[in-house]
Every structure is written in C-alpha cells, then in structure tokens.
Design a protein around this motif. Structure first.
Motif, PDB file in Angstrom:
ATOM      1  N   ALA A 125     -49.754 -49.263  -7.268  1.00 32.15           N
ATOM      2  CA  ALA A 125     -49.323 -49.992  -6.066  1.00 32.15           C
ATOM      3  C   ALA A 125     -49.487 -49.086  -4.853  1.00 32.15           C
ATOM      4  O   ALA A 125     -49.359 -47.863  -4.950  1.00 32.15           O
ATOM      5  CB  ALA A 125     -47.873 -50.440  -6.195  1.00 32.15           C
ATOM      6  N   HIS A 126     -49.795 -49.703  -3.721  1.00 29.88           N
ATOM      7  CA  HIS A 126     -49.909 -48.985  -2.446  1.00 29.88           C
ATOM      8  C   HIS A 126     -48.663 -49.278  -1.610  1.00 29.88           C
ATOM      9  O   HIS A 126     -48.334 -50.449  -1.379  1.00 29.88           O
ATOM     10  CB  HIS A 126     -51.162 -49.428  -1.690  1.00 29.88           C
ATOM     11  CG  HIS A 126     -52.441 -49.057  -2.370  1.00 29.88           C
ATOM     12  ND1 HIS A 126     -53.193 -47.960  -2.013  1.00 29.88           N
ATOM     13  CD2 HIS A 126     -53.104 -49.643  -3.406  1.00 29.88           C
ATOM     14  CE1 HIS A 126     -54.263 -47.885  -2.788  1.00 29.88           C
ATOM     15  NE2 HIS A 126     -54.240 -48.906  -3.639  1.00 29.88           N
ATOM     16  N   LEU A 127     -47.987 -48.229  -1.164  1.00 32.25           N
ATOM     17  CA  LEU A 127     -46.819 -48.371  -0.283  1.00 32.25           C
ATOM     18  C   LEU A 127     -47.180 -47.765   1.073  1.00 32.25           C
ATOM     19  O   LEU A 127     -47.428 -46.559   1.166  1.00 32.25           O
ATOM     20  CB  LEU A 127     -45.596 -47.642  -0.865  1.00 32.25           C
ATOM     21  CG  LEU A 127     -45.196 -47.938  -2.309  1.00 32.25           C
ATOM     22  CD1 LEU A 127     -43.912 -47.188  -2.647  1.00 32.25           C
ATOM     23  CD2 LEU A 127     -44.995 -49.427  -2.535  1.00 32.25           C
ATOM     24  N   VAL A 128     -47.248 -48.593   2.100  1.00 33.54           N
ATOM     25  CA  VAL A 128     -47.526 -48.104   3.451  1.00 33.54           C
ATOM     26  C   VAL A 128     -46.183 -47.958   4.162  1.00 33.54           C
ATOM     27  O   VAL A 128     -45.396 -48.907   4.208  1.00 33.54           O
ATOM     28  CB  VAL A 128     -48.451 -49.080   4.218  1.00 33.54           C
ATOM     29  CG1 VAL A 128     -48.702 -48.559   5.631  1.00 33.54           C
ATOM     30  CG2 VAL A 128     -49.771 -49.247   3.465  1.00 33.54           C
ATOM     31  N   ALA A 129     -45.932 -46.756   4.696  1.00 28.72           N
ATOM     32  CA  ALA A 129     -44.585 -46.445   5.186  1.00 28.72           C
ATOM     33  C   ALA A 129     -44.567 -45.885   6.602  1.00 28.72           C
ATOM     34  O   ALA A 129     -45.500 -45.207   7.045  1.00 28.72           O
ATOM     35  CB  ALA A 129     -43.913 -45.456   4.233  1.00 28.72           C
ATOM     36  N   ASP A 130     -43.474 -46.172   7.286  1.00 23.45           N
ATOM     37  CA  ASP A 130     -43.153 -45.641   8.608  1.00 23.45           C
ATOM     38  C   ASP A 130     -42.522 -44.260   8.398  1.00 23.45           C
ATOM     39  O   ASP A 130     -41.486 -44.147   7.753  1.00 23.45           O
ATOM     40  CB  ASP A 130     -42.168 -46.617   9.280  1.00 23.45           C
ATOM     41  CG  ASP A 130     -41.792 -46.197  10.687  1.00 23.45           C
ATOM     42  OD1 ASP A 130     -41.783 -44.980  10.961  1.00 23.45           O
ATOM     43  OD2 ASP A 130     -41.468 -47.068  11.515  1.00 23.45           O
TER      44      ASP A 130
END
Length: 388
Positions: A125-130
């Motif tokens: 899974a890809h988690l794009v985070a601030d």
C-alpha cells in the motif's frame, strides 16, 4: 509474514501511479479491480495548505529544499483492509505527527517465478502523508528511533511480523551471502569430484572418435571428440542444475512452512489468552469493545469524507436520498473491511455519533444537522426468487 514501511519524498507522478490513472506494463490489468483507493486531499492542494500554514506560524516561506509531503510504501497481506491502514494512519499521527491523506492498496503488482511460472503477488500500500509539524509549521524532524517506531506500528496495526532492524538485517544479509558462497563452493567441489570419477571409470571412452590414418595408425579426431564431450557435459550439467534448483526450492518451501507454523502457534496462544480475558473479565471486554467501535467510527468517518470528496456538488438536501447514499457507503464499508453490519447499526443508535456522520456526508465539514432526523442505515436485503 513480515511487514515494513519506508517513507521518501513524494514523486510528481505518484497520484498517476497510485490511483492507476494510466496503464502500466508491469501490472496485471485483470487484478486492478481488486485495488482500493482513498484520499481527502490532492497532493498539490495539500502542499498549498502546508505553505500557507508555514507562513502563518513562522512568518517565513517554506524552504525550497523542504520535503513537506512524503510517500510511504508498506508491505501488507492479501486480506489487509482499508480500515487496517486507517488504524495505522491514526497511530502515525498520534505518535509521530505524520498525517496520512492518501492511501492506495495495490494487489495487481508482482512477478512470475522463472522456474515454476507461478504468480508471486507483491501486496503493498502507498501512504501519502503531510510531514508538517503543526506546532512550528516547519517540516517534521525524525531520528532513527522514530523510524524504528514506524516499523513497530506497522506490524502492530496490520497484524504482521516486524521487519528486521536495519543494522541487524544488513549483518544477517552479509552472513547469509557468505554462507551461500561457501555452499556453492562445496557443491562445485563435489561436482568436480563426481565428474573426475566418471572420467576415470572409462564411462566416457565411447565419446572419443578414432580414425586410422594413411599409415594404418589410429588417431583421435580432435574436433569430433571435443564436440562429443562438450554436448555430453552440457546435458549433464543442465540436468544436475535442474535437480539442484528443485531441491533448493523444496527446501525453501519447507523452511517457510515451518516458520509459518511457529508463528501460527504463537498467535493461537495469544488469541486463547485474550479470549480467556474477554470471557472472564467484564472490564477487559468493555474496553476491547470500546476500542473496536472507536476504530470503526474513525475508519467510517474517513470513508464518508472520501464519498463527499468524490461528489462534493451533489445535492444532499433530500433526507431520503441522503439515507440511501449512507446505506450504500455503510454496505460497501462493511463488505470491504470485513466488519459486521450490526456494528454499524449499533453506532447509528448513538444520537451524537449518528448526527455527526450524517452531517459529514451532507456538508463535508461536520456541521450539525437537525438531530430529530437521525435515520439508522439498514442492511440491504438480498432478493430471493419465489418458487411456486
């Protein structure tokens, strides 16, 4: 099965890859429908918010070399759900300040084994985070123990084994390579000895091509003899290599199965202990139930936000249509995350929770709606064929 999570600066084409906005030659298209996606912001929009917040908090512009948005790839299981990743995202925010705003589950990547031709999926899974510090407005600063904590959280939230620590892993990798080289050397020595025995036994004498010259003396025809030996050794070596590879493959399978058995036995013991506590201790049961429902509510809120994000201009003033849309969201959420629909029905019996959830779907910002209208979503009944 082990998991790991690693973050790096987000790529400019991450959304194209993560949300499959074009075709890639390294994926299996027929498996793409099994992927799942969620987002509450586009990357470009989030970067604008980060830059504005940095200016507001520090009075300065965000540094040009800052990496305020990062993308993590986490190894998952085939049955990992979006809720599991929501739980991981929540823990990352609570303990490390990392706020995930996009998730993509990929089940269409992998490779075919060269020997067995079996499909080996690469579930991830890809988690794009601030990556912005909400106190200072600057980019978060993490040390090595923080990255170690990420691995702990991933293993805990996804119900998987933790990956080996970096330094230990590198040492083990080197030792493993040395061991493999020693094994290869030993195998090569045994092979040479075996070949020498066969050569000395006279088994290959029939490969020698003789010819009688003009004077009646027999001579070896060098070219034909070399060709015979070359072809024979080539076939011999191919067969030996095939058998060796098959043996290695079987050995690996047995080793993996033994590890899995050990892991399952340990997991069963833990589950038995937990079940005993749940059955005999009312406080433990109540605490676990609350933790579970809180986790479901948090994940459901994200699913509702995503529904509103996809269709922000939809007119939701009609209560009947609003209820139908909520039913659809809850039914899909229950199915995709393996959550009993009865758990969702229980959540909607709590007036405060139900009000907030319907408000979230209707307005997208959590504003209150009339608490007198709080319909409870009902599970869709399957149509049955009536026989006469």
């Amino acid at each position: 099965m082990k998991t790991s999570i690693n973050f790096k600066a987000v790529n400019s084409d991450s959304e194209i890859h993560n949300f499959r906005r074009k075709t890639f030659d390294y994926i299996r298209k027929e498996l793409t429908p099994h992927n799942e996606y969620w987002q509450e912001d586009k990357i470009a929009d989030r970067i604008q918010k980060i830059e504005a917040y940095c200016k507001e908090k520090s009075g300065r512009k965000l540094q040009k070399n800052a990496k305020p948005v990062r993308e993590g790839v986490v190894v998952i299981k085939e049955d990992t759900t979006m809720k599991d990743l929501f739980d991981l995202s929540k823990r990352l925010e609570q303990e490390l300040g990392i706020r995930v705003f996009q998730i993509a589950i990929h089940k269409d990547e992998g490779h075919f084994d060269k020997e067995s031709e079996e499909w080996k999926p690469n579930f991830h899974a890809h988690l794009v985070a601030d990556w912005q510090d909400q106190t200072t407005g600057k980019t978060l600063k993490h040390q090595s123990f923080h990255y170690s904590k990420m691995q702990d959280l991933a293993a805990e939230c996804l119900g998987m084994e933790r990956g080996t620590a970096g330094s230990v892993g590198r040492l083990e990798a080197v030792e493993f390579k040395i061991q493999k080289k020693e094994e290869e050397l030993k195998a090569l020595e045994e092979k040479v000895d075996h070949m020498k025995k066969h050569l000395g036994s006279g088994k290959f004498n029939d490969l020698i091509v003789n010819d009688t010259n003009f004077f009646g003396v027999q001579q070896i025809k060098t070219k034909e003899t070399i060709a015979n030996f070359g072809n024979t050794f080539k076939l011999y070596n191919t067969e030996l290599l095939r058998n060796s590879n098959e043996l290695d493959n079987k050995t690996r399978q047995i080793t993996d199965l033994r590890k899995e058995i050990t892991h399952l036995k340990k997991e069963n013991v833990q589950l038995k202990d937990k079940n005993t506590a749940l059955l005999t201790n009312a406080d433990v049961f109540a605490l676990e139930k609350k933790k579970y429902l809180d986790s479901v509510v948090d994940a459901l809120e994200k699913a509702i936000r995503f529904q509103w994000f996809k269709n922000p201009l939809t007119d939701r003033s009609d209560d009947k249509k609003l209820l139908q849309e909520m039913n659809t969201v809850c039914t899909d959420f229950s199915k995709n995350n393996h959550i009993p629909f009865s758990a969702l029905e229980q959540i909607f019996t709590v007036t405060e929770l139900a009000t907030g959830l319907f408000s979230l779907l209707r307005l997208g910002d959590g504003n209150d709606i009339d608490p007198e209208y709080i319909p409870v979503p009902k599970k869709k009944k399957k149509k049955r064929n009536i026989r006469y």
